[in-house]
Write a protein that holds these residues in place. Structure first.
Motif, PDB file in Angstrom:
ATOM      1  N   HIS A 283       0.893  -1.020   0.117  1.00 24.68           N
ATOM      2  CA  HIS A 283      -0.079   0.154   0.468  1.00 24.68           C
ATOM      3  C   HIS A 283       0.843   1.192   0.540  1.00 24.68           C
ATOM      4  CE1 HIS A 283      -3.650  -1.947   0.617  1.00 24.68           C
ATOM      5  NE2 HIS A 283      -3.029  -2.507   1.388  1.00 24.68           N
ATOM      6  N   ALA A 284       1.840   1.255   1.019  1.00 26.10           N
ATOM      7  CA  ALA A 284       3.331   2.274   0.734  1.00 26.10           C
ATOM      8  C   ALA A 284       3.149   2.306  -0.613  1.00 26.10           C
ATOM      9  CB  ALA A 284       3.743   2.443   2.006  1.00 26.10           C
ATOM     10  N   ASN A 285       3.358   1.192  -1.230  1.00 26.65           N
ATOM     11  CA  ASN A 285       4.567   1.342  -2.614  1.00 26.65           C
ATOM     12  C   ASN A 285       3.367   1.975  -3.320  1.00 26.65           C
ATOM     13  OD1 ASN A 285       5.407   0.144  -5.539  1.00 26.65           O
ATOM     14  ND2 ASN A 285       6.765  -0.544  -4.072  1.00 26.65           N
ATOM     15  N   ALA A 286       2.691   1.744  -3.714  1.00 27.52           N
ATOM     16  CA  ALA A 286       1.496   2.384  -5.027  1.00 27.52           C
ATOM     17  C   ALA A 286       0.888   3.284  -4.774  1.00 27.52           C
ATOM     18  CB  ALA A 286       0.197   0.920  -4.352  1.00 27.52           C
ATOM     19  N   ALA A 287       0.940   3.860  -2.863  1.00 31.31           N
ATOM     20  CA  ALA A 287       0.975   6.032  -2.445  1.00 31.31           C
ATOM     21  C   ALA A 287       2.588   6.441  -3.188  1.00 31.31           C
ATOM     22  CB  ALA A 287       1.032   5.818  -1.104  1.00 31.31           C
ATOM     23  N   LEU A 288       3.474   6.116  -2.976  1.00 30.08           N
ATOM     24  CA  LEU A 288       4.424   6.185  -3.420  1.00 30.08           C
ATOM     25  C   LEU A 288       4.477   6.270  -5.149  1.00 30.08           C
ATOM     26  CD1 LEU A 288       7.673   5.340  -1.657  1.00 30.08           C
ATOM     27  CD2 LEU A 288       6.688   7.377  -1.281  1.00 30.08           C
ATOM     28  N   TYR A 289       3.881   5.234  -5.564  1.00 25.00           N
ATOM     29  CA  TYR A 289       3.876   5.156  -6.884  1.00 25.00           C
ATOM     30  C   TYR A 289       2.865   6.649  -8.012  1.00 25.00           C
ATOM     31  CZ  TYR A 289       2.422   3.318 -11.422  1.00 25.00           C
ATOM     32  OH  TYR A 289       2.588   3.814 -13.434  1.00 25.00           O
ATOM     33  N   ARG A 290       1.356   6.912  -6.826  1.00 26.49           N
ATOM     34  CA  ARG A 290       0.735   7.292  -7.068  1.00 26.49           C
ATOM     35  C   ARG A 290       1.741   9.157  -7.308  1.00 26.49           C
ATOM     36  NH1 ARG A 290      -2.567   4.501  -4.564  1.00 26.49           N
ATOM     37  NH2 ARG A 290      -2.378   6.051  -2.397  1.00 26.49           N
ATOM     38  N   VAL A 291       2.807   9.091  -6.703  1.00 22.80           N
ATOM     39  CA  VAL A 291       2.994  10.817  -6.019  1.00 22.80           C
ATOM     40  C   VAL A 291       4.027  10.874  -7.372  1.00 22.80           C
ATOM     41  CG1 VAL A 291       4.976  11.814  -5.028  1.00 22.80           C
ATOM     42  CG2 VAL A 291       3.326  10.906  -3.394  1.00 22.80           C
ATOM     43  N   VAL A 292       4.399   9.908  -7.382  1.00 29.29           N
ATOM     44  CA  VAL A 292       5.601   9.672  -8.650  1.00 29.29           C
ATOM     45  C   VAL A 292       4.816  10.700  -9.982  1.00 29.29           C
ATOM     46  CG1 VAL A 292       7.193   8.786 -10.848  1.00 29.29           C
ATOM     47  CG2 VAL A 292       7.500   8.740  -7.828  1.00 29.29           C
ATOM     48  N   LEU A 293       4.020   9.904 -10.656  1.00 33.13           N
ATOM     49  CA  LEU A 293       2.576   9.822 -11.471  1.00 33.13           C
ATOM     50  C   LEU A 293       2.893  11.763 -11.289  1.00 33.13           C
ATOM     51  CD1 LEU A 293       0.735   6.790 -11.679  1.00 33.13           C
ATOM     52  CD2 LEU A 293       2.656   7.708 -13.203  1.00 33.13           C
ATOM     53  N   CYS A 294       2.161  11.241 -10.429  1.00 33.28           N
ATOM     54  CA  CYS A 294       1.404  12.691 -10.045  1.00 33.28           C
ATOM     55  C   CYS A 294       2.903  14.025 -10.569  1.00 33.28           C
ATOM     56  CB  CYS A 294       0.854  13.525  -9.247  1.00 33.28           C
ATOM     57  SG  CYS A 294      -0.244  15.109  -8.517  1.00 33.28           S
ATOM     58  N   ARG A 295       3.718  14.332  -9.934  1.00 27.48           N
ATOM     59  CA  ARG A 295       4.523  14.927 -10.140  1.00 27.48           C
ATOM     60  C   ARG A 295       5.126  14.820 -11.479  1.00 27.48           C
ATOM     61  NH1 ARG A 295       8.856  14.217  -4.937  1.00 27.48           N
ATOM     62  NH2 ARG A 295       7.552  15.383  -3.912  1.00 27.48           N
ATOM     63  N   LEU A 296       5.148  13.379 -12.081  1.00 27.38           N
ATOM     64  CA  LEU A 296       5.215  13.420 -13.231  1.00 27.38           C
ATOM     65  C   LEU A 296       4.328  14.388 -14.595  1.00 27.38           C
ATOM     66  CD1 LEU A 296       6.210   9.482 -14.583  1.00 27.38           C
ATOM     67  CD2 LEU A 296       8.364  11.840 -14.192  1.00 27.38           C
ATOM     68  N   ARG A 297       3.286  14.378 -14.266  1.00 31.44           N
ATOM     69  CA  ARG A 297       2.421  15.423 -15.009  1.00 31.44           C
ATOM     70  C   ARG A 297       2.604  16.766 -14.753  1.00 31.44           C
ATOM     71  NH1 ARG A 297      -4.365  14.281 -15.349  1.00 31.44           N
ATOM     72  NH2 ARG A 297      -4.566  15.454 -17.288  1.00 31.44           N
ATOM     73  N   TRP A 298       2.907  17.325 -14.014  1.00 30.65           N
ATOM     74  CA  TRP A 298       2.801  18.795 -13.242  1.00 30.65           C
ATOM     75  C   TRP A 298       4.166  19.099 -12.793  1.00 30.65           C
ATOM     76  CZ3 TRP A 298      -1.425  20.190 -14.473  1.00 30.65           C
ATOM     77  CH2 TRP A 298      -2.887  19.270 -14.955  1.00 30.65           C
ATOM     78  N   ASP A 299       4.830  18.155 -12.392  1.00 33.75           N
ATOM     79  CA  ASP A 299       6.302  18.879 -12.301  1.00 33.75           C
ATOM     80  C   ASP A 299       7.660  18.841 -13.336  1.00 33.75           C
ATOM     81  OD1 ASP A 299       8.721  20.021 -10.840  1.00 33.75           O
ATOM     82  OD2 ASP A 299       8.465  19.152  -8.673  1.00 33.75           O
ATOM     83  N   PRO A 300       8.040  20.102 -13.892  1.00 33.93           N
ATOM     84  CA  PRO A 300       8.926  19.758 -15.184  1.00 33.93           C
ATOM     85  C   PRO A 300      10.307  19.487 -14.783  1.00 33.93           C
ATOM     86  CG  PRO A 300       8.924  22.181 -14.079  1.00 33.93           C
ATOM     87  CD  PRO A 300       8.270  21.183 -12.938  1.00 33.93           C
ATOM     88  N   ARG A 301      10.927  18.653 -13.291  1.00 28.84           N
ATOM     89  CA  ARG A 301      12.237  19.004 -12.524  1.00 28.84           C
ATOM     90  C   ARG A 301      12.016  16.849 -13.067  1.00 28.84           C
ATOM     91  NH1 ARG A 301      12.804  20.433  -7.033  1.00 28.84           N
ATOM     92  NH2 ARG A 301      10.121  19.996  -6.706  1.00 28.84           N
TER      93      ARG A 301
END
Length: 348
Positions: free
Chosen positions: A287-305
């Motif tokens: 569940h924590a692994n999936a939570a970090l995955y969602r964080v990464v997907l969100c940042r890939l969409r909105w964060d240029p870094r």
């Protein structure tokens, strides 16, 4: 001066089997106790009767051993969580409750393959319980929605024509508003309408439960870890899962590398000879692994870094999956610092 002893407990639903060893590993005794307040008190008094109790190893501190662990903490007895014996050990020494209790005591005495159990008496435990109810409601609502769509596929042409192509919200409202004749339940059309209405109303009830739980979870998560909620790409759901994974006593996780391993995002060495490589970590809290995955997907969409990082790594020949694994590891490193920062707000 009383001698020092260590204890071990093999936990089950109705009984706990306990063992006591001296500091050189000799078995001083084994006994069985009930899993209630009287049994916990009797177990502790029995262990203390052999000497000064320095440590107790408990199997399943987050399940059948949770009550006993709480009592031991209240009496300031150091508790360690022990794994069950591996297959090789069991093959040589056999399997029984006293044998498992003795092995737990030996493990506690040596402090080999032990961990500090989570504290289950604070706001994070309340958060965990609410999240269990919410996750169950979300899963059951999704299951009800899938079954509705499956029934529509095999329904009569008249019913399919009425329901096909409707958005989910309108589909649920339409099915919940059916008023079939129950006296005609032997008819396939009527039976299908009855089933669709039951599933749609169940879907509505579960949606109401999820909304109610969200209203409780949002202020609780914000009070526990406000900096985590404010982090880039972290929502209430993610900010609720990661503290639950770390536990109320997050100091038991000694480093961000240990937290990454706990979340299943630390690469596992798989080198041999001239081959130097790492493999995917399939362990940890998924569940924590999936939570970090969602964080990464969100940042890939909105964060240029992270998008620039993906572009650079892609040119180096890495696949998208490998890049996301690296980003999850970086996210775990960053969020660990926020989780372990003690700046909670007052309880809502």
């Amino acid at each position: 001066m009383s001698s020092e002893v260590a204890g071990g407990v093999d936990t089950h639903r109705d009984t706990h089997t306990a063992a006591v060893l001296d500091t050189v590993g000799r078995v001083l005794g084994t006994a069985v106790f009930s899993t209630d307040a009287a049994g916990y008190g009797a177990l502790l008094d029995w262990m203390r009767g052999f000497g000064h109790l320095i440590r107790v190893g408990v199997e399943g501190t987050g399940a059948y051993g949770a009550g006993l662990t709480r009592v031991l903490h209240e009496h300031h007895i150091p508790v360690v969580e022990v794994d069950r014996p591996d297959r090789k050990t069991r093959r040589f020494q056999g399997k029984s409750d006293p044998i498992d209790a003795i092995q737990a005591a030996r493990t506690a005495l040596s402090e080999n393959r032990t961990g500090t159990p989570k504290q289950r008496d604070g706001r994070i435990e309340a958060l965990r319980n609410l999240r269990i109810a919410r996750r169950s409601a979300v899963d059951q609502r999704a299951d009800a929605q899938r079954r509705i769509k499956t029934l529509i596929v095999t329904a009569s042409e008249e019913l399919r024509r009425q329901l096909r192509g409707l958005p989910v919200s309108k589909l649920i409202a339409t099915c919940a508003g059916f008023d079939p004749d129950h006296t005609d339940a032997a008819s396939p059309l009527t039976a299908t309408m009855i089933a669709l209405r039951c599933l749609a109303r169940r879907h509505q009830q579960l949606s109401a439960e999820i909304t109610e739980l969200d209203e409780l979870l949002a202020p609780l998560v914000a009070a526990i870890s406000p900096d985590l909620v404010a982090a880039n790409g972290v929502g209430t759901d993610t900010a609720g899962q990661l503290p639950v994974t770390a536990g109320e006593n997050h100091h038991r996780i000694r480093s961000e590398a240990a937290f990454a391993m706990l979340c299943g995002v630390a690469p596992i060495p798989a080198s041999s000879g001239k081959t130097n490589r790492h493999r995917l970590n399939r362990g940890g809290d998924r569940h924590a692994n999936a939570a970090l995955y969602r964080v990464v997907l969100c940042r890939l969409r909105w964060d240029p870094r992270p998008r620039a990082y993906v572009e650079r790594r892609t040119k180096e020949g890495m696949s998208k999956k490998e890049i996301i694994r690296c980003l999850k590891r970086y996210a775990a490193r960053e969020l660990y610092q926020l989780i372990t920062t003690d700046n909670p707000k007052p309880a809502p």
